[in-house]
Design a protein around this motif. Structure first.
Motif, PDB file in Angstrom:
ATOM      1  N   VAL A 196       1.012  -1.011  -0.712  1.00 57.42           N
ATOM      2  CA  VAL A 196      -0.092  -0.056   0.244  1.00 57.42           C
ATOM      3  C   VAL A 196       1.168   1.728   0.212  1.00 57.42           C
ATOM      4  O   VAL A 196       2.043   1.443   0.631  1.00 57.42           O
ATOM      5  CB  VAL A 196      -0.662  -0.194   1.138  1.00 57.42           C
ATOM      6  N   PRO A 198       1.299   5.764  -1.488  1.00 54.41           N
ATOM      7  CA  PRO A 198       0.598   6.751  -1.659  1.00 54.41           C
ATOM      8  C   PRO A 198       0.953   6.514  -3.822  1.00 54.41           C
ATOM      9  O   PRO A 198       1.382   5.812  -3.514  1.00 54.41           O
ATOM     10  CB  PRO A 198       1.592   8.372  -1.782  1.00 54.41           C
ATOM     11  N   VAL A 224      -2.678  -1.630  -3.253  1.00 56.17           N
ATOM     12  CA  VAL A 224      -3.551   0.080  -3.134  1.00 56.17           C
ATOM     13  C   VAL A 224      -2.969   0.492  -2.939  1.00 56.17           C
ATOM     14  O   VAL A 224      -1.638   0.840  -2.160  1.00 56.17           O
ATOM     15  CB  VAL A 224      -4.235  -0.909  -1.591  1.00 56.17           C
ATOM     16  N   THR A 225      -3.538   2.415  -3.739  1.00 56.88           N
ATOM     17  CA  THR A 225      -3.339   3.720  -3.276  1.00 56.88           C
ATOM     18  C   THR A 225      -3.817   4.548  -3.152  1.00 56.88           C
ATOM     19  O   THR A 225      -5.072   4.475  -3.219  1.00 56.88           O
ATOM     20  CB  THR A 225      -2.944   4.414  -5.162  1.00 56.88           C
ATOM     21  N   THR A 226      -3.521   5.020  -1.995  1.00 54.01           N
ATOM     22  CA  THR A 226      -4.326   5.770  -0.698  1.00 54.01           C
ATOM     23  C   THR A 226      -3.342   7.046  -0.649  1.00 54.01           C
ATOM     24  O   THR A 226      -2.034   7.391  -0.774  1.00 54.01           O
ATOM     25  CB  THR A 226      -4.731   5.329   0.535  1.00 54.01           C
ATOM     26  N   ARG A 227      -4.575   8.193  -0.623  1.00 47.93           N
ATOM     27  CA  ARG A 227      -3.177   9.561   0.193  1.00 47.93           C
ATOM     28  C   ARG A 227      -3.455   9.682   1.796  1.00 47.93           C
ATOM     29  O   ARG A 227      -3.523   9.953   2.068  1.00 47.93           O
ATOM     30  CB  ARG A 227      -3.554  10.198  -1.393  1.00 47.93           C
ATOM     31  N   SER A 228      -4.156   8.860   2.399  1.00 47.39           N
ATOM     32  CA  SER A 228      -4.839   8.432   3.113  1.00 47.39           C
ATOM     33  C   SER A 228      -4.111   7.740   4.520  1.00 47.39           C
ATOM     34  O   SER A 228      -3.927   6.690   3.833  1.00 47.39           O
ATOM     35  CB  SER A 228      -6.542   8.598   3.595  1.00 47.39           C
ATOM     36  N   ALA A 231      -5.729   5.349   7.037  1.00 54.22           N
ATOM     37  CA  ALA A 231      -5.952   3.702   6.025  1.00 54.22           C
ATOM     38  C   ALA A 231      -4.466   3.537   5.578  1.00 54.22           C
ATOM     39  O   ALA A 231      -4.377   1.839   5.629  1.00 54.22           O
ATOM     40  CB  ALA A 231      -6.602   4.192   4.486  1.00 54.22           C
ATOM     41  N   LEU A 232      -3.450   3.961   4.716  1.00 53.32           N
ATOM     42  CA  LEU A 232      -2.052   3.574   5.215  1.00 53.32           C
ATOM     43  C   LEU A 232      -1.818   3.121   6.034  1.00 53.32           C
ATOM     44  O   LEU A 232      -1.532   1.129   6.702  1.00 53.32           O
ATOM     45  CB  LEU A 232      -1.574   4.562   4.615  1.00 53.32           C
TER      46      LEU A 232
END
Length: 313
Positions: A196, A198, A224-228, A231-232
């Motif tokens: 996971v 950014p 999984v890609t996330t800016r949170s 969540a990361l």
């Protein structure tokens, strides 16, 4: 030619509300007055700024070009008034600051605390984000300073003096991840794992690619890609994902035993941090004040930085 500030303000309202009537209501003007002001601005520029349609208006190519510049003019005007009032003792000043998560958890609290101790009436507004979003916020005038991983200086963004320092980014996994029992763990063993991260074109993602490239490996597939950051961390701690993070970002989780660096050769990379501003224009006084507070904090965190020049005005 000088553009009329009031007409620009009306243009911004029309662009924001995508309609003459809604803009007029917000500004307390009649629709004909808004239409006249917009038409005069178009005459000044010699180009149509909006196209009218059944549900409102949309910006033309010329209008879209003017929009960010009009916003910048409006922001600078507001800040000029604010700074003069602050100097006269009639205002408190506002610091608009953007930063990556690890620095919000580690470096900036001390600098902001020192800033407010010296300027107790000041207001601080903080935007959290990864590097690409911080550049966008700087250019759009939403923030005046970005404190982040190293950014590429260009015609939009410039470093402030030489306030730069280093930290380290490491591969992280849950405290009880099965890989911790793997004898002789290598980076190659991490490639098939779930990751996971950014988004692409952010500093953490570039660090991941470089880490594996230096070992002669293709970077692992990011599931999984996330800016949170929330969540990361949850995916690492609770769902067995791997990621890379600066050490200060997971200090609380490390103390709790939920996230820890993974002991693997080549799994640590130095990362450079710096302070950045929009190129051109004037650095607001609250931003200059924060720069002064940052220097001793950076010295405490990473040792003496190179000589810092006076922030460009």
């Amino acid at each position: 030619m000088t553009l009329d500030a009031r007409r620009l303000q009306i243009f911004l309202a029309v662009a924001e509300h995508a309609g003459i009537g809604r803009a007029a209501a917000e500004l307390g003007l009649t629709q004909p007055a808004v239409t006249r002001a917009l038409h005069r601005l178009e005459l000044d520029l010699g180009a149509p700024l909006v196209e009218r349609h059944s549900t409102g208006v949309r910006l033309t190519e010329f209008g879209r070009t003017l929009l960010p510049r009009a916003r910048s003019i409006e922001e600078e005007s507001q800040r000029a008034v604010e700074e003069i009032r602050t100097m006269q003792g009639r205002g408190r000043g506002t610091l608009r600051l953007g930063a990556v998560s690890s620095l919000l958890a580690h470096v900036l609290p001390r600098a902001v605390d020192g800033l407010l101790a010296r300027h107790p009436g000041m207001e601080v507004r903080i935007v959290e984000g990864v590097e690409d979003r911080l550049v966008e916020a700087l250019v759009a005038g939403e923030i005046d300073l970005a404190v982040s991983g190293e950014l590429d200086a260009d015609d939009r963004v410039a470093p402030v003096g030489s306030l730069r320092w280093r930290d380290h980014v490491v591969v992280v996994a849950a405290g009880r991840h099965p890989l911790r029992e793997h004898p002789g763990l290598e980076l190659a063993d991490l490639v098939p794992q779930r990751w996971v991260m950014p988004p692409r074109r952010t500093e953490p993602r570039r660090t991941l690619v470089e880490m594996f490239r230096r070992a002669g490996l293709e970077a692992p597939r990011v599931t999984v890609t996330t800016r949170s950051i929330t969540a990361l961390k949850a995916l690492v701690a609770d769902a067995g994902f791997l990621s890379v993070m600066p050490r200060p970002l997971f200090s609380a989780e490390r103390a709790a035993g939920t996230i820890e660096a993974l002991a693997v050769p080549g799994g640590t990379r130095a990362r450079r941090f710096g302070v950045y501003r929009r190129r051109g224009g004037v650095l607001p006084l609250p931003a200059e004040a924060l720069v002064e507070e940052l220097r001793p904090v950076i010295v405490a965190v990473a040792g003496e930085p190179r000589q810092t020049t006076t922030p460009p005005r």
